[in-house]
Design a protein around this motif. Structure first.
Motif, PDB file in Angstrom:
ATOM      1  N   LYS A 168       6.014 -11.371 -11.683  1.00  0.00           N
ATOM      2  CA  LYS A 168       6.533 -10.977 -10.375  1.00  0.00           C
ATOM      3  C   LYS A 168       6.946  -9.504 -10.385  1.00  0.00           C
ATOM      4  O   LYS A 168       6.630  -8.758  -9.458  1.00  0.00           O
ATOM      5  N   ALA A 169       7.639  -9.094 -11.449  1.00  0.00           N
ATOM      6  CA  ALA A 169       8.047  -7.694 -11.564  1.00  0.00           C
ATOM      7  C   ALA A 169       6.831  -6.778 -11.643  1.00  0.00           C
ATOM      8  O   ALA A 169       6.822  -5.697 -11.039  1.00  0.00           O
ATOM      9  N   GLN A 170       5.807  -7.203 -12.350  1.00  0.00           N
ATOM     10  CA  GLN A 170       4.585  -6.397 -12.453  1.00  0.00           C
ATOM     11  C   GLN A 170       3.912  -6.289 -11.090  1.00  0.00           C
ATOM     12  O   GLN A 170       3.417  -5.229 -10.718  1.00  0.00           O
ATOM     13  N   ALA A 171       3.916  -7.390 -10.332  1.00  0.00           N
ATOM     14  CA  ALA A 171       3.319  -7.357  -8.993  1.00  0.00           C
ATOM     15  C   ALA A 171       4.086  -6.396  -8.086  1.00  0.00           C
ATOM     16  O   ALA A 171       3.486  -5.615  -7.336  1.00  0.00           O
ATOM     17  N   VAL A 172       5.417  -6.431  -8.182  1.00  0.00           N
ATOM     18  CA  VAL A 172       6.235  -5.517  -7.379  1.00  0.00           C
ATOM     19  C   VAL A 172       5.957  -4.072  -7.806  1.00  0.00           C
ATOM     20  O   VAL A 172       5.804  -3.186  -6.961  1.00  0.00           O
ATOM     21  N   ALA A 173       5.865  -3.852  -9.120  1.00  0.00           N
ATOM     22  CA  ALA A 173       5.580  -2.497  -9.617  1.00  0.00           C
ATOM     23  C   ALA A 173       4.199  -2.035  -9.156  1.00  0.00           C
ATOM     24  O   ALA A 173       4.038  -0.873  -8.749  1.00  0.00           O
ATOM     25  N   ASP A 174       3.223  -2.923  -9.197  1.00  0.00           N
ATOM     26  CA  ASP A 174       1.881  -2.567  -8.728  1.00  0.00           C
ATOM     27  C   ASP A 174       1.898  -2.219  -7.242  1.00  0.00           C
ATOM     28  O   ASP A 174       1.250  -1.272  -6.798  1.00  0.00           O
ATOM     29  N   GLU A 175       2.668  -3.005  -6.483  1.00  0.00           N
ATOM     30  CA  GLU A 175       2.774  -2.753  -5.052  1.00  0.00           C
ATOM     31  C   GLU A 175       3.438  -1.394  -4.802  1.00  0.00           C
ATOM     32  O   GLU A 175       2.982  -0.614  -3.957  1.00  0.00           O
ATOM     33  N   LYS A 176       4.496  -1.096  -5.561  1.00  0.00           N
ATOM     34  CA  LYS A 176       5.184   0.185  -5.409  1.00  0.00           C
ATOM     35  C   LYS A 176       4.257   1.338  -5.805  1.00  0.00           C
ATOM     36  O   LYS A 176       4.254   2.385  -5.156  1.00  0.00           O
ATOM     37  N   THR A 177       3.474   1.136  -6.857  1.00  0.00           N
ATOM     38  CA  THR A 177       2.533   2.168  -7.284  1.00  0.00           C
ATOM     39  C   THR A 177       1.503   2.430  -6.196  1.00  0.00           C
ATOM     40  O   THR A 177       1.187   3.587  -5.878  1.00  0.00           O
ATOM     41  N   ALA A 178       0.990   1.354  -5.603  1.00  0.00           N
ATOM     42  CA  ALA A 178       0.006   1.510  -4.529  1.00  0.00           C
ATOM     43  C   ALA A 178       0.640   2.222  -3.331  1.00  0.00           C
ATOM     44  O   ALA A 178       0.023   3.104  -2.719  1.00  0.00           O
ATOM     45  N   GLU A 179       1.890   1.859  -3.007  1.00  0.00           N
ATOM     46  CA  GLU A 179       2.576   2.511  -1.894  1.00  0.00           C
ATOM     47  C   GLU A 179       2.800   3.994  -2.197  1.00  0.00           C
ATOM     48  O   GLU A 179       2.610   4.852  -1.329  1.00  0.00           O
ATOM     49  N   ALA A 180       3.178   4.294  -3.433  1.00  0.00           N
ATOM     50  CA  ALA A 180       3.382   5.692  -3.814  1.00  0.00           C
ATOM     51  C   ALA A 180       2.076   6.475  -3.709  1.00  0.00           C
ATOM     52  O   ALA A 180       2.072   7.624  -3.245  1.00  0.00           O
ATOM     53  N   ARG A 195      -0.419   5.772  -1.665  1.00  0.00           N
ATOM     54  CA  ARG A 195      -0.697   5.951  -0.234  1.00  0.00           C
ATOM     55  C   ARG A 195       0.167   7.067   0.352  1.00  0.00           C
ATOM     56  O   ARG A 195      -0.324   7.919   1.100  1.00  0.00           O
ATOM     57  N   LEU A 196       1.453   7.066   0.008  1.00  0.00           N
ATOM     58  CA  LEU A 196       2.350   8.096   0.522  1.00  0.00           C
ATOM     59  C   LEU A 196       1.949   9.476   0.010  1.00  0.00           C
ATOM     60  O   LEU A 196       1.976  10.460   0.763  1.00  0.00           O
ATOM     61  N   SER A 197       1.585   9.548  -1.253  1.00  0.00           N
ATOM     62  CA  SER A 197       1.155  10.829  -1.818  1.00  0.00           C
ATOM     63  C   SER A 197      -0.109  11.336  -1.134  1.00  0.00           C
ATOM     64  O   SER A 197      -0.230  12.527  -0.813  1.00  0.00           O
ATOM     65  N   ALA A 198      -1.045  10.425  -0.878  1.00  0.00           N
ATOM     66  CA  ALA A 198      -2.276  10.810  -0.179  1.00  0.00           C
ATOM     67  C   ALA A 198      -1.942  11.280   1.234  1.00  0.00           C
ATOM     68  O   ALA A 198      -2.499  12.278   1.713  1.00  0.00           O
ATOM     69  N   GLY A 199      -1.022  10.586   1.909  1.00  0.00           N
ATOM     70  CA  GLY A 199      -0.608  10.997   3.253  1.00  0.00           C
ATOM     71  C   GLY A 199       0.057  12.361   3.229  1.00  0.00           C
ATOM     72  O   GLY A 199      -0.173  13.196   4.107  1.00  0.00           O
ATOM     73  N   ALA A 200       0.896  12.592   2.216  1.00  0.00           N
ATOM     74  CA  ALA A 200       1.558  13.898   2.105  1.00  0.00           C
ATOM     75  C   ALA A 200       0.523  14.993   1.861  1.00  0.00           C
ATOM     76  O   ALA A 200       0.618  16.089   2.434  1.00  0.00           O
ATOM     77  N   THR A 201      -0.451  14.701   1.030  1.00  0.00           N
ATOM     78  CA  THR A 201      -1.507  15.682   0.760  1.00  0.00           C
ATOM     79  C   THR A 201      -2.281  15.988   2.036  1.00  0.00           C
ATOM     80  O   THR A 201      -2.569  17.158   2.329  1.00  0.00           O
TER      81      THR A 201
END
Length: 147
Positions: free
Chosen positions: A69-81, A83-89
């Motif tokens: 579960k923690a790995q899934a949350v971390a993967d989700e946060k990584t994917a969100e990061a 996406r946000l980084s791509a949006g910022a770029t």
């Protein structure tokens, strides 16, 4: 030796064999009883060990589930990061493009506008006091107060 002595010897030997057989039988039963007792104790220890192993397995499964579960949350946060980084770029690129376009328009306007220093872009005469901050309404003026 007479016949009676032989009979007594045979009877004594028979009694002796019977007594030895009874003693051996009792020893065998005791030995068997001890073996059964040890087998029972080992079986009880095996059951206790199995129960402990089952508890440990359940705890391990629970910890593993929490880790997944923690790995899934971390993967989700990584994917969100990402996406946000791509949006910022993308936004930085858009801002850089807008800045370049603004600079280009400013350059074109300056190239088209005659700049002899006597008029501003609206065609109004330029007050020389505005250039050095001496005009009373110039925010750079020392006596200027913000209202």
């Amino acid at each position: 030796m007479d016949g009676m002595t032989i009979v007594w010897i045979v009877v004594a030997v028979a009694v002796l064999v019977i007594v030895i057989a009874l003693i051996a039988g009792m020893a065998s039963r005791r030995s068997q009883h001890r073996a059964e007792q040890q087998a029972y104790e080992h079986e009880q220890q095996a059951r206790a060990s199995a129960a402990q192993a089952d508890k440990q397995r359940a705890v391990a499964d629970e910890v593993d589930a929490r880790a997944r579960k923690a790995q899934a949350v971390a993967d989700e946060k990584t994917a969100e990061a990402r996406r946000l980084s791509a949006g910022a770029t993308e936004r930085r690129d858009a801002a850089a493009n807008a800045r370049a376009e603004s600079d280009e328009h400013r350059t074109q306007a300056q190239n088209l506008w005659p700049d002899d220093g006597t008029q501003n872009r609206e065609g109004q005469p330029v007050d020389p006091d505005w250039d050095d901050g001496r005009h009373p309404h110039d925010p750079r003026h020392p006596k200027h107060t913000r209202g």
